[in-house]
Motif scaffolding. Sequence first.
Motif, PDB file in Angstrom:
ATOM      1  N   LEU A   2     -31.382  42.275  21.361  1.00 42.38           N
ATOM      2  CA  LEU A   2     -32.469  41.828  22.233  1.00 42.38           C
ATOM      3  C   LEU A   2     -33.293  40.507  21.166  1.00 42.38           C
ATOM      4  CD1 LEU A   2     -33.419  44.901  24.254  1.00 42.38           C
ATOM      5  CD2 LEU A   2     -31.676  42.952  24.705  1.00 42.38           C
ATOM      6  N   LEU A  59     -38.567  44.773  25.744  1.00 38.33           N
ATOM      7  CA  LEU A  59     -37.522  44.886  26.790  1.00 38.33           C
ATOM      8  C   LEU A  59     -38.424  45.999  27.944  1.00 38.33           C
ATOM      9  CD1 LEU A  59     -35.157  45.468  28.166  1.00 38.33           C
ATOM     10  CD2 LEU A  59     -34.133  47.893  27.060  1.00 38.33           C
ATOM     11  N   THR A  75     -36.373  40.771  20.970  1.00 39.45           N
ATOM     12  CA  THR A  75     -37.480  40.480  20.468  1.00 39.45           C
ATOM     13  C   THR A  75     -38.072  41.120  19.642  1.00 39.45           C
ATOM     14  OG1 THR A  75     -37.044  43.023  20.508  1.00 39.45           O
ATOM     15  CG2 THR A  75     -37.303  42.566  22.817  1.00 39.45           C
ATOM     16  N   GLY A  93     -40.181  52.510  21.164  1.00 38.31           N
ATOM     17  CA  GLY A  93     -39.944  52.757  20.573  1.00 38.31           C
ATOM     18  C   GLY A  93     -40.191  52.020  18.915  1.00 38.31           C
ATOM     19  N   GLY A 125     -28.860  45.770  24.314  1.00 39.48           N
ATOM     20  CA  GLY A 125     -28.087  44.623  23.516  1.00 39.48           C
ATOM     21  C   GLY A 125     -28.482  44.442  22.702  1.00 39.48           C
ATOM     22  N   ARG A 158     -50.242  52.057  25.589  1.00 36.05           N
ATOM     23  CA  ARG A 158     -50.718  52.702  24.739  1.00 36.05           C
ATOM     24  C   ARG A 158     -52.402  52.297  24.854  1.00 36.05           C
ATOM     25  NH1 ARG A 158     -47.800  53.580  18.522  1.00 36.05           N
ATOM     26  NH2 ARG A 158     -47.295  51.377  19.000  1.00 36.05           N
ATOM     27  N   GLY A 188     -42.939  52.029  26.429  1.00 32.56           N
ATOM     28  CA  GLY A 188     -43.840  51.356  25.803  1.00 32.56           C
ATOM     29  C   GLY A 188     -43.208  49.872  27.434  1.00 32.56           C
ATOM     30  N   ASP A 226     -50.594  57.992  24.351  1.00 28.47           N
ATOM     31  CA  ASP A 226     -49.946  57.182  22.996  1.00 28.47           C
ATOM     32  C   ASP A 226     -48.552  58.812  23.168  1.00 28.47           C
ATOM     33  OD1 ASP A 226     -48.505  57.438  20.689  1.00 28.47           O
ATOM     34  OD2 ASP A 226     -50.316  57.455  19.854  1.00 28.47           O
ATOM     35  N   LEU A 227     -46.961  58.708  22.914  1.00 34.58           N
ATOM     36  CA  LEU A 227     -46.943  59.165  23.617  1.00 34.58           C
ATOM     37  C   LEU A 227     -45.760  59.662  21.824  1.00 34.58           C
ATOM     38  CD1 LEU A 227     -43.684  56.609  25.286  1.00 34.58           C
ATOM     39  CD2 LEU A 227     -44.940  58.975  25.976  1.00 34.58           C
ATOM     40  N   ASN A 249     -45.634  47.547  28.040  1.00 38.60           N
ATOM     41  CA  ASN A 249     -46.313  46.117  27.379  1.00 38.60           C
ATOM     42  C   ASN A 249     -45.511  44.377  26.771  1.00 38.60           C
ATOM     43  OD1 ASN A 249     -46.550  48.352  25.773  1.00 38.60           O
ATOM     44  ND2 ASN A 249     -47.972  46.808  25.110  1.00 38.60           N
ATOM     45  N   ARG A 250     -45.061  44.711  26.792  1.00 39.81           N
ATOM     46  CA  ARG A 250     -43.831  43.980  25.831  1.00 39.81           C
ATOM     47  C   ARG A 250     -42.135  44.219  25.574  1.00 39.81           C
ATOM     48  NH1 ARG A 250     -43.673  45.029  19.976  1.00 39.81           N
ATOM     49  NH2 ARG A 250     -45.017  46.707  19.869  1.00 39.81           N
ATOM     50  N   VAL A 310     -33.259  54.644  26.371  1.00 33.53           N
ATOM     51  CA  VAL A 310     -32.763  53.502  25.725  1.00 33.53           C
ATOM     52  C   VAL A 310     -32.561  53.624  24.447  1.00 33.53           C
ATOM     53  CG1 VAL A 310     -33.423  50.877  24.848  1.00 33.53           C
ATOM     54  CG2 VAL A 310     -34.050  52.135  27.208  1.00 33.53           C
ATOM     55  N   SER A 311     -30.917  54.063  23.994  1.00 31.08           N
ATOM     56  CA  SER A 311     -30.958  54.214  23.278  1.00 31.08           C
ATOM     57  C   SER A 311     -30.220  52.717  21.782  1.00 31.08           C
ATOM     58  CB  SER A 311     -29.395  55.336  22.451  1.00 31.08           C
ATOM     59  OG  SER A 311     -29.048  55.410  21.690  1.00 31.08           O
ATOM     60  N   LYS A 368     -31.984  58.128  16.249  1.00 28.89           N
ATOM     61  CA  LYS A 368     -31.863  57.205  18.060  1.00 28.89           C
ATOM     62  C   LYS A 368     -30.083  58.356  17.808  1.00 28.89           C
ATOM     63  CE  LYS A 368     -33.906  54.247  19.792  1.00 28.89           C
ATOM     64  NZ  LYS A 368     -34.717  54.164  21.200  1.00 28.89           N
ATOM     65  N   ASN A 426     -38.253  54.018  27.018  1.00 29.56           N
ATOM     66  CA  ASN A 426     -37.768  52.929  26.184  1.00 29.56           C
ATOM     67  C   ASN A 426     -38.765  52.767  24.447  1.00 29.56           C
ATOM     68  OD1 ASN A 426     -37.228  49.666  26.697  1.00 29.56           O
ATOM     69  ND2 ASN A 426     -39.241  49.826  26.448  1.00 29.56           N
ATOM     70  N   TYR A 449     -33.973  54.582  12.047  1.00 33.11           N
ATOM     71  CA  TYR A 449     -33.861  54.103  12.783  1.00 33.11           C
ATOM     72  C   TYR A 449     -32.130  55.244  13.492  1.00 33.11           C
ATOM     73  CZ  TYR A 449     -32.828  51.188  17.450  1.00 33.11           C
ATOM     74  OH  TYR A 449     -33.225  50.482  18.715  1.00 33.11           O
TER      75      TYR A 449
HETATM   76  N1  LIG Z   1     -34.573  44.855  19.686  1.00 36.68           N
HETATM   77  C1  LIG Z   1     -33.339  45.299  19.767  1.00 36.68           C
HETATM   78  O1  LIG Z   1     -32.536  44.381  19.336  1.00 36.68           O
HETATM   79  C2  LIG Z   1     -33.013  47.343  20.563  1.00 36.68           C
HETATM   80  C3  LIG Z   1     -31.291  47.112  20.453  1.00 36.68           C
HETATM   81  C4  LIG Z   1     -31.456  48.415  20.884  1.00 36.68           C
HETATM   82  C5  LIG Z   1     -32.284  49.801  21.120  1.00 36.68           C
HETATM   83  N2  LIG Z   1     -33.424  48.889  21.338  1.00 36.68           N
HETATM   84  C6  LIG Z   1     -34.152  49.586  22.129  1.00 36.68           C
HETATM   85  O2  LIG Z   1     -34.250  49.603  23.144  1.00 36.68           O
HETATM   86  C7  LIG Z   1     -37.066  49.887  23.017  1.00 36.68           C
HETATM   87  C8  LIG Z   1     -37.496  48.942  23.281  1.00 36.68           C
HETATM   88  O3  LIG Z   1     -37.024  47.868  21.658  1.00 36.68           O
HETATM   89  P1  LIG Z   1     -37.703  46.469  22.305  1.00 36.68           P
HETATM   90  O4  LIG Z   1     -37.169  45.772  21.102  1.00 36.68           O
HETATM   91  O5  LIG Z   1     -38.374  45.680  23.101  1.00 36.68           O
HETATM   92  O6  LIG Z   1     -38.892  47.119  21.537  1.00 36.68           O
HETATM   93  P2  LIG Z   1     -40.429  46.101  20.683  1.00 36.68           P
HETATM   94  O7  LIG Z   1     -40.419  44.965  21.564  1.00 36.68           O
HETATM   95  O8  LIG Z   1     -40.941  46.398  20.047  1.00 36.68           O
HETATM   96  O9  LIG Z   1     -41.393  47.633  22.737  1.00 36.68           O
HETATM   97  C9  LIG Z   1     -42.329  49.190  21.805  1.00 36.68           C
HETATM   98  C10 LIG Z   1     -42.526  49.056  22.436  1.00 36.68           C
HETATM   99  O10 LIG Z   1     -42.746  50.215  22.777  1.00 36.68           O
HETATM  100  C11 LIG Z   1     -44.172  51.117  22.882  1.00 36.68           C
HETATM  101  N3  LIG Z   1     -44.489  51.952  21.880  1.00 36.68           N
HETATM  102  C12 LIG Z   1     -43.907  52.370  20.588  1.00 36.68           C
HETATM  103  N4  LIG Z   1     -44.497  53.011  20.094  1.00 36.68           N
HETATM  104  C13 LIG Z   1     -45.566  53.678  21.334  1.00 36.68           C
HETATM  105  C14 LIG Z   1     -46.373  55.171  21.354  1.00 36.68           C
HETATM  106  N5  LIG Z   1     -46.336  55.879  20.534  1.00 36.68           N
HETATM  107  N6  LIG Z   1     -46.338  55.814  22.624  1.00 36.68           N
HETATM  108  C15 LIG Z   1     -46.223  54.485  23.751  1.00 36.68           C
HETATM  109  N7  LIG Z   1     -45.384  53.855  23.303  1.00 36.68           N
HETATM  110  C16 LIG Z   1     -44.915  52.914  22.217  1.00 36.68           C
HETATM  111  C17 LIG Z   1     -44.742  49.421  22.366  1.00 36.68           C
HETATM  112  O11 LIG Z   1     -46.256  49.774  22.880  1.00 36.68           O
HETATM  113  P3  LIG Z   1     -47.285  48.668  21.650  1.00 36.68           P
HETATM  114  O12 LIG Z   1     -47.130  47.515  22.357  1.00 36.68           O
HETATM  115  O13 LIG Z   1     -48.586  49.234  21.996  1.00 36.68           O
HETATM  116  O14 LIG Z   1     -46.369  48.619  20.061  1.00 36.68           O
HETATM  117  C18 LIG Z   1     -44.183  48.251  22.652  1.00 36.68           C
HETATM  118  O15 LIG Z   1     -44.414  48.131  24.330  1.00 36.68           O
HETATM  119  C19 LIG Z   1     -36.421  51.129  22.410  1.00 36.68           C
HETATM  120  O16 LIG Z   1     -36.373  51.656  22.563  1.00 36.68           O
HETATM  121  C20 LIG Z   1     -35.543  50.409  20.975  1.00 36.68           C
HETATM  122  O17 LIG Z   1     -35.732  51.050  19.873  1.00 36.68           O
HETATM  123  C21 LIG Z   1     -33.590  47.448  21.039  1.00 36.68           C
END
Ligand SMILES: NC(=O)c1ccc[n+]([C@@H]2O[C@H](COP(=O)([O-])OP(=O)(O)OC[C@H]3O[C@@H](n4cnc5c(N)ncnc54)[C@H](OP(=O)(O)O)[C@@H]3O)[C@@H](O)[C@H]2O)c1
Length: 235
Positions: A190, A13, A192, A84, A188, A33, A8, A55-56, A10-11, A133-134, A161, A82, A157
């Motif tokens: 985030l 975290l 995002t 998700g 944290g 992906r 994950g 695609d995971l 490309n965007r 990354v939980s 997790k 990471n 979710y």
């Molecule tokens: N944001 C928060 O506050 C927070 C808090 C705690 C934990 N987390 C965890 O931290 C991690 C990153 O979160 P984030 O906020 O950075 O998320 P995000 O901005 O939504 O990015 C998610 C990434 O996962 C990729 N992805 C999703 N499904 C996939 C698949 N089937 N195969 C391959 N790649 C896939 C997405 O790719 P595409 O661009 O192709 O969709 C994207 O690159 C996640 O595991 C999330 O649960 C986040």
Amino acid sequence: MENVLITGANRGLGLELQKVFYSSSFNTFPVVRTEAAAEQLRVQFPLRCYPIVADLTSDDSIERIRMILDNTAHSLDIVINNAGISGTEYLIETVRTEEVNNLFNIHCLGAIRTVQASIPHLRKSNNPRIINVSSRLGSLTRMATGEFKDRGFSYSYRMAKAAQNMFTICLGQELKKDNITVCAIHPGQLLTRGRSTDANTDPASAAENIYKWIREIDINSSGVFVQPLVQNMSW
Ligand SMILES: NC(=O)c1ccc[n+]([C@@H]2O[C@H](COP(=O)([O-])OP(=O)(O)OC[C@H]3O[C@@H](n4cnc5c(N)ncnc54)[C@H](OP(=O)(O)O)[C@@H]3O)[C@@H](O)[C@H]2O)c1
């Protein structure tokens, strides 16, 4: 030179982690992906960046990851699971089993697939580390206190997790004898696309903390659940 694989990437975290490892001279293997996302990364990171399109949620991803690693990396030092997605439904009468299935597929089975693809290469590192990354929302202990009650967090979710955390514990116990460190992190809240309503943390600073912490750990840290450089987390 050390090698890191980040899913994950490309965007959000994942992209911030890609930036910090790349600027610290790692060879990077971002898993994305689409071919368009891979091309964007090749342009942004012209050296030492070997995107893997997979695609995971599909078993094909195992072979796709393994093939690039076989051709490009002798060993792998760090795997960061990471990738998700978030869920929406938080009331039992509206929960869709399809949504729960989708979240288990990426958060749990996706992590299993990445580990299966990369373990032969991890075994060749002197300090192999797998970081899942939980989330604080995967903590059974905190959930049971009622800390996150009535906040609209989805069943899918929180369940996915928590199950991923169990995977981390099982894997860490199995791989300890092989000197492979396995940990879970909460990054944290985030700012995002997948943010929660109380998001307050810049993903770049979270990635910096995660990077610094990963550089310090070895097998003696295996089995921990932490928010890197901030706090220990309860399972
Ligand atoms: N944001 C928060 O506050 C927070 C808090 C705690 C934990 N987390 C965890 O931290 C991690 C990153 O979160 P984030 O906020 O950075 O998320 P995000 O901005 O939504 O990015 C998610 C990434 O996962 C990729 N992805 C999703 N499904 C996939 C698949 N089937 N195969 C391959 N790649 C896939 C997405 O790719 P595409 O661009 O192709 O969709 C994207 O690159 C996640 O595991 C999330 O649960 C986040």
